[in-house]
Design a protein around this motif. Structure first.
Motif, short mmCIF file in Angstrom:
data_model
loop_
_atom_site.label_atom_id
_atom_site.label_comp_id
_atom_site.label_asym_id
_atom_site.label_seq_id
_atom_site.Cartn_x
_atom_site.Cartn_y
_atom_site.Cartn_z
N ASP A 147 1.06 7.33 -6.84
CA ASP A 147 0.45 7.78 -7.94
C ASP A 147 0.92 8.75 -7.13
O ASP A 147 0.83 9.67 -7.99
CB ASP A 147 -0.92 7.31 -6.81
CG ASP A 147 -1.52 5.96 -6.69
OD1 ASP A 147 -1.56 5.65 -7.97
OD2 ASP A 147 -2.50 5.50 -5.69
N ALA A 148 1.91 9.20 -5.97
CA ALA A 148 2.49 11.16 -5.60
C ALA A 148 2.90 11.35 -7.22
O ALA A 148 2.93 12.59 -7.68
CB ALA A 148 2.88 10.96 -4.21
N SER A 174 1.91 1.80 -3.39
CA SER A 174 1.03 2.44 -3.91
C SER A 174 0.51 3.63 -3.87
O SER A 174 1.18 4.41 -4.75
CB SER A 174 -0.27 1.27 -4.20
OG SER A 174 -1.55 1.48 -4.79
N ALA A 175 0.92 3.73 -3.04
CA ALA A 175 0.83 5.62 -2.54
C ALA A 175 1.74 6.62 -2.72
O ALA A 175 0.93 7.45 -4.02
CB ALA A 175 0.03 5.84 -0.99
N ARG A 201 0.07 5.91 -14.40
CA ARG A 201 0.51 4.82 -13.42
C ARG A 201 0.54 4.17 -14.31
O ARG A 201 1.61 2.81 -14.01
CB ARG A 201 -0.73 4.26 -12.41
CG ARG A 201 -0.62 3.74 -11.89
CD ARG A 201 -2.12 2.82 -10.45
NE ARG A 201 -0.85 2.10 -9.53
CZ ARG A 201 -0.77 1.78 -8.88
NH1 ARG A 201 -0.93 3.10 -8.13
NH2 ARG A 201 -0.89 1.18 -7.96
N LEU A 220 0.60 -1.41 0.13
CA LEU A 220 0.45 0.45 0.16
C LEU A 220 0.65 1.41 0.01
O LEU A 220 0.31 2.28 -0.81
CB LEU A 220 -0.31 -0.72 1.02
CG LEU A 220 -2.07 -1.47 0.98
CD1 LEU A 220 -2.87 -0.87 2.07
CD2 LEU A 220 -2.79 -0.73 0.22
N LEU A 221 1.79 1.50 0.66
CA LEU A 221 2.51 2.45 1.26
C LEU A 221 3.79 2.54 -0.68
O LEU A 221 3.43 3.48 -1.08
CB LEU A 221 3.56 2.34 1.86
CG LEU A 221 5.37 2.58 2.02
CD1 LEU A 221 4.79 4.40 1.98
CD2 LEU A 221 6.70 2.51 2.65
N THR A 230 10.38 5.03 -1.09
CA THR A 230 9.36 3.77 -0.70
C THR A 230 10.26 3.69 0.32
O THR A 230 9.78 3.42 1.84
CB THR A 230 9.29 2.70 -1.28
OG1 THR A 230 8.17 3.94 -2.43
CG2 THR A 230 8.59 2.14 -0.10
#
Length: 120
Positions: free
Chosen positions: A46-47, A42-43, A56, A39-40, A79
């Protein structure tokens, strides 16, 4: 082809189609840390896509056109800054199955660019 082979092929094709649209987490993964790291990633992805003005789907593909490699490097580097315990293998897998050594190279390259004041 046997019936079982046809079922497996249909399953693979369906998973490929879904994974191109959504971030999938394996059903048999019970490790909460691994899910949080996915999830990290992925976030952060996106940013970076929003800031860089790219799609994406483009950043995930194995393309070296334009600023796509640098954008991937940014995702991996940010990340690792947020959570240094994220495995490089997991970082690479989220980008069309890239190897861990590619993620290591990306993080080192971006760190080197930052130290030498290269504008990205």
């Amino acid at each position: 082809m046997t019936l079982e082979e046809l079922k497996q092929q249909a399953k693979r094709e369906a998973l490929e189609e879904l994974s191109s649209k959504y971030h999938l987490v394996e059903k048999n993964v019970y490790n909460r840390e691994k899910i949080d790291n996915c999830l990290l990633i992925s976030a952060v992805m996106d940013a970076v896509c929003y800031v860089q003005g790219i799609q994406r789907e483009d950043i995930i593909k194995r393309s070296r056109k334009g600023n796509l490699p640098e954008s991937r490097y940014m995702v991996w580097y940010i990340t690792k800054l947020i959570n240094p315990h994220v495995h490089y293998t997991l970082l690479g897998r989220n980008f069309d199955g890239l190897k861990h050594c590619t993620a290591i190279h990306g993080v080192k390259t971006l760190r080197n660019w930052i130290e030498t004041d290269k504008v990205i």
